[in-house]
Scaffold this active site. Sequence first.
Site, PDB file in Angstrom:
ATOM      1  N   GLY A 181       7.017  -2.565  -3.045  1.00  0.00           N
ATOM      2  CA  GLY A 181       6.520  -1.199  -3.082  1.00  0.00           C
ATOM      3  C   GLY A 181       7.198  -0.410  -4.177  1.00  0.00           C
ATOM      4  NE  ARG A 182      11.212   2.699  -1.440  1.00  0.00           N
ATOM      5  CZ  ARG A 182      12.518   2.707  -1.176  1.00  0.00           C
ATOM      6  NH1 ARG A 182      13.291   3.652  -1.670  1.00  0.00           N
ATOM      7  NH2 ARG A 182      13.043   1.765  -0.421  1.00  0.00           N
ATOM      8  CB  ALA A 215      -0.444   7.352   0.922  1.00  0.00           C
ATOM      9  N   PRO A 233       0.855  -1.199   0.000  1.00  0.00           N
ATOM     10  CG  PRO A 233       0.122  -0.937   2.206  1.00  0.00           C
ATOM     11  CD  PRO A 233       0.853  -1.884   1.302  1.00  0.00           C
ATOM     12  CB  CYS A 270       2.255   5.552   7.412  1.00  0.00           C
ATOM     13  SG  CYS A 270       2.467   7.041   6.404  1.00  0.00           S
ATOM     14  CD  GLN A 293      -2.416   0.432   5.127  1.00  0.00           C
ATOM     15  OE1 GLN A 293      -2.223   1.533   4.645  1.00  0.00           O
ATOM     16  NE2 GLN A 293      -1.465  -0.487   5.262  1.00  0.00           N
ATOM     17  CE  LYS A 338       3.517  -2.509   4.347  1.00  0.00           C
ATOM     18  NZ  LYS A 338       4.559  -1.513   4.574  1.00  0.00           N
ATOM     19  CG  ASP A 360      15.906  -2.859   0.458  1.00  0.00           C
ATOM     20  OD1 ASP A 360      15.320  -1.800   0.161  1.00  0.00           O
ATOM     21  OD2 ASP A 360      16.817  -2.912   1.307  1.00  0.00           O
TER      22      ASP A 360
END
Length: 326
Positions: free
Chosen positions: A227-228, A21, A19, A103, A73, A142, A205
């Site tokens: 994610g990234r 944002a 997730p 977060c 979430q 999370k 990672d």
Amino acid sequence: MNSFFIGNVEIEKTAALAPMASVADKSYRLMCKEYGASYLVSEMISSKGLCFGDKKTARLCEIEKEERPYALQLFGEDPYYMGKAAYKLNEYSPDIIDINMGCPVPKIVGNGSGSALMKLPDTAAEICREVVKNANCPVTVKFRAGWDENSINAVEFAKLIEQAGASAVTCHGRTRTQFYSGKADWDIIRQVKASVKIPVIGNGDVVDGESAKAMYEQTGCDLVMIGRGSYGRPWVFRDVKHYLETGEKLPEVSIEEKMAVMKKHCELICKYKGERQGMKEARKNCAWYVKGLKGSARLRAQCGGLNTISDLYEMIDHILANELGE
């Protein structure tokens, strides 16, 4: 299919989309799902925004059937409102409700939500109990390795969350003070997995099939989360699945496919948000897609000026002509 369960929800053991944002909106999630993301989680939903009838918050709760298995979430610092919000989420029939306790963004942390809850484990456990009590589906949490390097408490935190009734946890191997810098500590994910009986999702990672396999092997986690590593690369989920199944890397995505995916992604954004707002939000995605192309610095600057879908089509034509020598 190699899979595991969160409560009664079966999830393929390949890779999930994290997730994020203002990044992983509906169009982003659907693109990643098309390429094989096995599990999706919504953008953060404010518990108080939901309880007080905010329309923008309510729109974040809408679910497309293609997104399942899918978690909504929640974030918030107040157990009462978190429980009440969980009850309200039942009408949307999520497969899972996830609680954000990881977060690192100052705006969220400043309100006592997100990773700030790692400094208040008793409150975090109470929030989890209230959400579990009010939800009609499994509940997950999370969180991060800890607040900072001097307060790595993910193992103790995970145990409390398990006792509070969570069906699974996701651990990002960075502290709050690291944000997204430095290297994720996979060993803390391994320790969390060894300390609880519920499933553990590892985050941090993972960027390709090799790193996904390495995380599975080094941590024993039940699922890896990307994610990234998916920025401008929704096909990473296809690559991960193929590598896990065969041990072989897929060829690099062609420039034609890359541009076709960028085009489809931007069209989806405009479909859900309208062309004017959609193209404003599409700019960052386009900048990720053009990374590594000829003249990428100039192209990224051009992405920042995209206003219409026609602007995008024109840019794609120029990119293809430049890359393919046409």
